[in-house]
Design an enzyme around this catalytic site. Structure first.
Site, PDB file in Angstrom:
ATOM      1  N   LYS A  98       0.810  -1.174  -0.097  1.00 51.00           N
ATOM      2  CA  LYS A  98       0.209  -0.006  -0.131  1.00 51.00           C
ATOM      3  C   LYS A  98       0.710   0.944   0.014  1.00 51.00           C
ATOM      4  O   LYS A  98       1.960   1.034   0.235  1.00 51.00           O
ATOM      5  CB  LYS A  98      -0.869  -0.241   1.537  1.00 51.00           C
ATOM      6  CG  LYS A  98       0.080   0.008   2.827  1.00 51.00           C
ATOM      7  CD  LYS A  98      -0.862   0.132   3.740  1.00 51.00           C
ATOM      8  CE  LYS A  98      -0.219   0.337   5.385  1.00 51.00           C
ATOM      9  NZ  LYS A  98      -0.982   0.006   6.131  1.00 51.00           N
ATOM     10  N   HIS A 120      -5.949  -7.227  13.315  1.00 50.72           N
ATOM     11  CA  HIS A 120      -4.876  -6.299  13.597  1.00 50.72           C
ATOM     12  C   HIS A 120      -4.437  -6.500  14.541  1.00 50.72           C
ATOM     13  O   HIS A 120      -5.127  -6.198  15.794  1.00 50.72           O
ATOM     14  CB  HIS A 120      -5.714  -5.026  12.746  1.00 50.72           C
ATOM     15  CG  HIS A 120      -4.357  -4.414  12.082  1.00 50.72           C
ATOM     16  ND1 HIS A 120      -2.606  -5.234  11.522  1.00 50.72           N
ATOM     17  CD2 HIS A 120      -3.548  -2.706  11.838  1.00 50.72           C
ATOM     18  CE1 HIS A 120      -2.023  -3.877  10.955  1.00 50.72           C
ATOM     19  NE2 HIS A 120      -2.406  -2.740  11.928  1.00 50.72           N
ATOM     20  N   TYR A 124      15.061  30.737   6.414  1.00 47.31           N
ATOM     21  CA  TYR A 124      13.096  31.570   7.235  1.00 47.31           C
ATOM     22  C   TYR A 124      13.334  32.057   8.554  1.00 47.31           C
ATOM     23  O   TYR A 124      13.407  31.288   9.007  1.00 47.31           O
ATOM     24  CB  TYR A 124      11.779  31.327   6.436  1.00 47.31           C
ATOM     25  CG  TYR A 124      11.803  31.114   4.699  1.00 47.31           C
ATOM     26  CD1 TYR A 124      11.444  32.292   4.486  1.00 47.31           C
ATOM     27  CD2 TYR A 124      10.692  29.836   4.207  1.00 47.31           C
ATOM     28  CE1 TYR A 124      11.578  31.904   2.761  1.00 47.31           C
ATOM     29  CE2 TYR A 124      11.034  30.165   3.235  1.00 47.31           C
ATOM     30  CZ  TYR A 124      10.784  30.628   2.468  1.00 47.31           C
ATOM     31  OH  TYR A 124      10.210  31.399   1.502  1.00 47.31           O
ATOM     32  N   CYS A 170      12.407  24.517   3.866  1.00 46.79           N
ATOM     33  CA  CYS A 170      11.158  25.435   3.153  1.00 46.79           C
ATOM     34  C   CYS A 170      10.667  24.255   2.362  1.00 46.79           C
ATOM     35  O   CYS A 170      10.555  22.981   2.324  1.00 46.79           O
ATOM     36  CB  CYS A 170      12.175  26.665   2.191  1.00 46.79           C
ATOM     37  SG  CYS A 170      13.228  26.763   3.281  1.00 46.79           S
ATOM     38  N   ASP A 212      11.126  23.657  -0.867  1.00 46.80           N
ATOM     39  CA  ASP A 212      11.471  23.000  -2.094  1.00 46.80           C
ATOM     40  C   ASP A 212      12.999  22.983  -1.556  1.00 46.80           C
ATOM     41  O   ASP A 212      14.200  22.446  -2.360  1.00 46.80           O
ATOM     42  CB  ASP A 212      12.046  23.853  -3.658  1.00 46.80           C
ATOM     43  CG  ASP A 212      10.206  23.995  -4.316  1.00 46.80           C
ATOM     44  OD1 ASP A 212       8.879  23.849  -3.439  1.00 46.80           O
ATOM     45  OD2 ASP A 212      10.105  25.388  -4.086  1.00 46.80           O
TER      46      ASP A 212
END
Ligand SMILES: *Cc1c(COP(=O)(O)O)cnc(C)c1O
Length: 395
Positions: A52, A182, A284, A331, A333
């Site tokens: 999954k 489970h 930042y 940040c 990217d």
């Protein structure tokens, strides 16, 4: 060794001229090896490799094929779309899908030969309608809630679900292939809930057999139970994380101590290096301020690529064989690392965020600890923009 690149930007076609800024490398032979190891832990039980969430970030179809090569005779997924994608790629092994909502395409699933988990009367009746419409028998696994309090039929609902399923089975509309559940605390094998759940599970299996079910598989064990609780293997184990070579029980042992090999390496090339003076804030909010004249490097990966934003000032990386730490805020990217005053690193030099750890690089578990999560989240959250490069195996 074959090497293939699957990226979204170019539809998955590898270009030898293209330089990836950041990439995941997946060792498919490690996945095959891990399944072989898990089969040994499972004893006489078969292995359902859980693929999954895009194979926990490693790629759905390549991971599934590698797991099958390692001996997985079943595959497990959460969603029907994942199951359909496997069937559309000619993967024909028994396949269980377990998390559905009303209105799901059960007819499509039955036609594709996908086993369906049933936790409630609504899904039993939708699956029965779909099977009747097709004139086929749906293969179902009845899920009993033995205490997790998540999916599965609980208490008296279990008896009602079992009776309704048996009626449909006698009409040839469904075939009850399995009973399953489970664990709550598989990662703490001595937790009292483990035994209690095993007892409830045995009772639910006995209910099904008394009601006349001819079960093919009883299954409750995830990775942690497969590795630490052999008595819970029943007929089939359902490991996910350990298939990818990570430890579901980091307090009990690292992957290597279980014979597992981490399959994923996350790397990037430095985009920029530069000299900055002491007292310079980075990124930042200037959450990091240099303590000396130093060299900083820019890593072209950020939270849009799955790097946790709370790795700010704590995420570990390896540059030129030396461990460094994310300096300042992560940040969207990119993020910065302080490479130290003596660094000779240049733009284009490789940065390893995590890997198997064999060469001293950080591991997914190190990232999990630094960012207060689990390695499951670290690998499965890697963004779709990060291409996956496959080593070993065959596609
Ligand atoms: C994800 C999942 C698994 C695999 O769990 P791991 O801890 O990764 O081994 C097994 N069974 C179910 C129901 C799951 O949702």
């Amino acid at each position: 060794m074959t090497e293939q690149i699957h990226g979204l930007a170019d539809g998955g076609v590898a270009s030898p001229m293209r330089r990836e800024t950041a990439f995941v490398t997946v060792d498919l032979d490690a996945i095959s090896h891990n399944v072989e190891v898990l089969s040994k832990y499972a004893g006489s039980a078969a292995v359902m490799a859980v693929v999954k969430a895009d194979g926990y970030g490693h790629g759905l179809v390549p991971s599934a094929r590698a797991a099958i090569r390692g001996g997985a005779s079943w595959l497990g997924v959460a969603q029907l779309s994942e199951a359909m994608a496997l069937r559309n790629n000619e993967i024909q092994v028994p396949l269980l899908s377990w998390l559905h909502v009303p209105g799901s395409d059960f007819a499509g699933a039955i036609s594709a030969g996908i086993d369906l988990s049933v936790s409630a009367l609504w899904s039993l009746s939708e699956i029965a309608d779909a099977a009747r419409g097709l004139g086929r028998t749906a293969r179902i696994h009845l899920k009993v809630d033995t205490g997790l309090g998540r999916n599965g039929a609980f208490g008296d609902d279990w008896q009602r679900l079992l009776s309704a399923a048996r009626r449909l089975e006698s009409e040839g509309v469904v075939r009850i292939v399995g009973v399953w559940s489970h664990f709550v605390y598989a990662d703490e094998p001595t937790h009292p809930t483990v035994r209690r759940q095993e007892e409830r599970f045995a009772l639910a299996v006995a209910d099904a057999e008394r009601a006349g079910c001819d079960l093919e598989v009883r299954h409750i064990a995830n990775s942690a139970a497969t590795l630490t609780n052999p008595g819970a293997a029943f007929d089939l184990v359902r490991p996910g994380l350990a298939v990818y070579g990570l430890s579901p029980v980091p307090l009990l042992g690292d992957p290597q101590s279980f014979g597992l090999t981490p399959a994923m390496t996350l790397s990037a090339d430095l985009a920029v290096t530069k000299q900055v003076p002491a007292g310079q804030g980075l990124s930042y909010g200037h959450q990091y301020v240099t303590s000396q004249d130093t060299t900083v490097g820019l890593v072209p990966m950020g939270y849009a690529d799955g790097i946790p934003r709370n790795a700010t000032n704590v995420g570990p990386v390896s540059v030129g064989g030396t461990r460094r730490t994310v300096a300042g805020r992560v940040c969207m990217d990119q993020f910065v690392v302080d490479l130290g005053p003596a660094s000779t690193a240049r733009a284009g030099d490789p940065v390893i965020l995590f890997g198997a750890g064999d060469s001293g690089e950080p591991t997914a578990q190190d990232w999990a600890e630094a960012t207060e999560t689990i390695s499951y989240e670290i690998v499965s959250r890697i963004g779709s923009r990060v291409p996956r490069i496959y080593l070993g195996g065959q596609m």
